[in-house]
Design a protein around this motif. Structure first.
Motif, mmCIF file in Angstrom:
data_model
loop_
_atom_site.group_PDB
_atom_site.id
_atom_site.type_symbol
_atom_site.label_atom_id
_atom_site.label_comp_id
_atom_site.label_asym_id
_atom_site.label_seq_id
_atom_site.Cartn_x
_atom_site.Cartn_y
_atom_site.Cartn_z
ATOM 1 N N ALA A 159 51.090 -40.396 33.749
ATOM 2 C CA ALA A 159 51.329 -38.972 33.485
ATOM 3 C C ALA A 159 52.718 -38.536 33.943
ATOM 4 N N ASP A 160 53.290 -39.237 34.905
ATOM 5 C CA ASP A 160 54.648 -38.901 35.340
ATOM 6 C C ASP A 160 55.671 -39.172 34.229
ATOM 7 N N LEU A 161 55.375 -40.119 33.350
ATOM 8 C CA LEU A 161 56.263 -40.437 32.228
ATOM 9 C C LEU A 161 55.952 -39.648 30.967
ATOM 10 N N PHE A 162 54.717 -39.195 30.827
ATOM 11 C CA PHE A 162 54.267 -38.511 29.618
ATOM 12 C C PHE A 162 53.725 -37.128 29.992
ATOM 13 N N PRO A 163 54.584 -36.101 29.908
ATOM 14 C CA PRO A 163 54.208 -34.753 30.358
ATOM 15 C C PRO A 163 52.914 -34.206 29.748
ATOM 16 N N LYS A 164 52.603 -34.521 28.512
ATOM 17 C CA LYS A 164 51.374 -33.989 27.896
ATOM 18 C C LYS A 164 50.124 -34.502 28.595
ATOM 19 N N MET A 165 50.225 -35.628 29.268
ATOM 20 C CA MET A 165 49.065 -36.190 29.954
ATOM 21 C C MET A 165 48.820 -35.533 31.319
ATOM 22 N N ARG A 166 49.798 -34.809 31.822
ATOM 23 C CA ARG A 166 49.672 -34.200 33.154
ATOM 24 C C ARG A 166 48.558 -33.176 33.227
ATOM 25 N N ASN A 206 42.930 -43.670 30.258
ATOM 26 C CA ASN A 206 43.183 -43.603 31.700
ATOM 27 C C ASN A 206 44.169 -44.682 32.136
ATOM 28 N N ALA A 207 44.002 -45.892 31.631
ATOM 29 C CA ALA A 207 44.835 -47.034 32.030
ATOM 30 C C ALA A 207 44.913 -48.020 30.863
ATOM 31 N N PRO A 208 45.827 -47.797 29.918
ATOM 32 C CA PRO A 208 45.887 -48.637 28.716
ATOM 33 C C PRO A 208 46.339 -50.075 28.966
ATOM 34 N N VAL A 209 45.728 -50.958 28.177
ATOM 35 C CA VAL A 209 46.092 -52.373 28.220
ATOM 36 C C VAL A 209 46.345 -52.856 26.794
ATOM 37 N N THR A 210 46.995 -54.015 26.682
ATOM 38 C CA THR A 210 47.253 -54.600 25.370
ATOM 39 C C THR A 210 45.934 -54.874 24.648
ATOM 40 N N TYR A 211 46.047 -55.147 23.368
ATOM 41 C CA TYR A 211 44.864 -55.368 22.519
ATOM 42 C C TYR A 211 43.985 -56.494 23.058
ATOM 43 N N ASP A 212 44.590 -57.492 23.667
ATOM 44 C CA ASP A 212 43.812 -58.598 24.240
ATOM 45 C C ASP A 212 43.340 -58.297 25.661
ATOM 46 N N GLY A 213 43.699 -57.128 26.195
ATOM 47 C CA GLY A 213 43.245 -56.698 27.502
ATOM 48 C C GLY A 213 43.952 -57.330 28.679
ATOM 49 N N LEU A 214 45.032 -58.052 28.431
ATOM 50 C CA LEU A 214 45.665 -58.818 29.501
ATOM 51 C C LEU A 214 46.802 -58.105 30.233
ATOM 52 N N ALA A 237 38.569 -30.702 19.996
ATOM 53 C CA ALA A 237 38.979 -32.107 20.036
ATOM 54 C C ALA A 237 40.102 -32.382 19.043
ATOM 55 N N LYS A 238 39.991 -31.810 17.861
ATOM 56 C CA LYS A 238 41.040 -31.990 16.851
ATOM 57 C C LYS A 238 42.358 -31.401 17.336
ATOM 58 N N ARG A 239 42.289 -30.233 17.968
ATOM 59 C CA ARG A 239 43.494 -29.596 18.505
ATOM 60 C C ARG A 239 44.128 -30.477 19.586
ATOM 61 N N LEU A 240 43.302 -30.998 20.489
ATOM 62 C CA LEU A 240 43.814 -31.885 21.537
ATOM 63 C C LEU A 240 44.460 -33.132 20.942
ATOM 64 N N PHE A 241 43.779 -33.754 19.983
ATOM 65 C CA PHE A 241 44.306 -34.958 19.341
ATOM 66 C C PHE A 241 45.637 -34.654 18.653
ATOM 67 N N ASN A 242 45.669 -33.574 17.865
ATOM 68 C CA ASN A 242 46.895 -33.236 17.142
ATOM 69 C C ASN A 242 48.046 -32.919 18.085
ATOM 70 N N ASN A 243 47.746 -32.303 19.213
ATOM 71 C CA ASN A 243 48.782 -31.936 20.169
ATOM 72 C C ASN A 243 49.299 -33.139 20.962
ATOM 73 N N ALA A 244 48.397 -34.022 21.361
ATOM 74 C CA ALA A 244 48.801 -35.108 22.263
ATOM 75 C C ALA A 244 48.935 -36.480 21.612
ATOM 76 N N CYS A 245 48.235 -36.721 20.516
ATOM 77 C CA CYS A 245 48.159 -38.082 19.978
ATOM 78 C C CYS A 245 48.770 -38.264 18.585
ATOM 79 N N ALA A 246 48.709 -37.214 17.774
ATOM 80 C CA ALA A 246 49.076 -37.351 16.360
ATOM 81 C C ALA A 246 50.547 -37.666 16.131
ATOM 82 N N ILE A 247 51.394 -37.442 17.116
ATOM 83 C CA ILE A 247 52.803 -37.782 16.937
ATOM 84 C C ILE A 247 52.968 -39.271 16.620
ATOM 85 N N CYS A 248 52.112 -40.090 17.193
ATOM 86 C CA CYS A 248 52.142 -41.533 16.908
ATOM 87 C C CYS A 248 50.941 -41.989 16.077
#
Length: 152
Positions: free
Chosen positions: A113-120, A92-100, A44-55
């Motif tokens: 995933a078409d815009l973010f290759p790591k998600m493919r 899977n389908a992100p929304v703003t903090y207020d969910g709107l 899980a740490k490897r996945l997070f560091n590879n796909a999420c830690a950039i931001c």
């Protein structure tokens, strides 16, 4: 008496940490929990560091400093993101903090995933593992996780 006092001071120097198997991770809003094995945590740490830690280095958020991956922020999102299910839904389908509003064009997700290759190549189990890691960090290092580059 003095030796006992010194012994007590020495033993109180480091914070207590729960064993990996003792850290209950909330799976859903109905009280279901799960634990991580050492192997799952490493993966899980490897996945997070590879796909999420950039931001999201250290659970922070480089694009919006007001909303990190700390428990308070996760709980405040609508719908809540303080469970594995909540984070997986967001990934899977992100929304703003207020969910709107849909934010899949600006946040990596399965939906975009078409815009973010790591998600493919991400499978649902990968999203579960990443979510478990985020919540595990909140329970084991809450004083640092979510603070981002302030601590990392």
């Amino acid at each position: 008496g003095a030796l006992l006092g010194i012994a007590l001071l020495g033993s109180a120097a480091s914070p207590a940490r729960a064993d990996l198997e003792d850290t209950l991770i909330p799976v859903d809003g109905k009280g279901k929990t799960a634990t991580l094995t050492k192997e799952q945590l490493v993966r899980a740490k490897r996945l997070f560091n590879n796909a999420c830690a950039i931001c999201h280095v250290g659970g922070g958020n480089r694009t919006n400093q007001n909303v990190g991956l700390g428990m308070e922020e996760l709980q405040g999102g609508l719908p809540t993101r303080a469970t594995v299910e909540g984070i997986v839904n967001f990934l899977n389908a992100p929304v703003t903090y207020d969910g709107l509003k849909d934010v899949s064009e600006t946040h990596p997700s399965i939906k975009s995933a078409d815009l973010f290759p790591k998600m493919r190549s991400m499978k649902q189990q990968d999203l579960v593992d990443i979510s478990m890691y985020i919540l595990y960090q909140n329970f084991t290092i809450p004083e640092k996780w979510g603070g981002g580059k302030q601590y990392y």
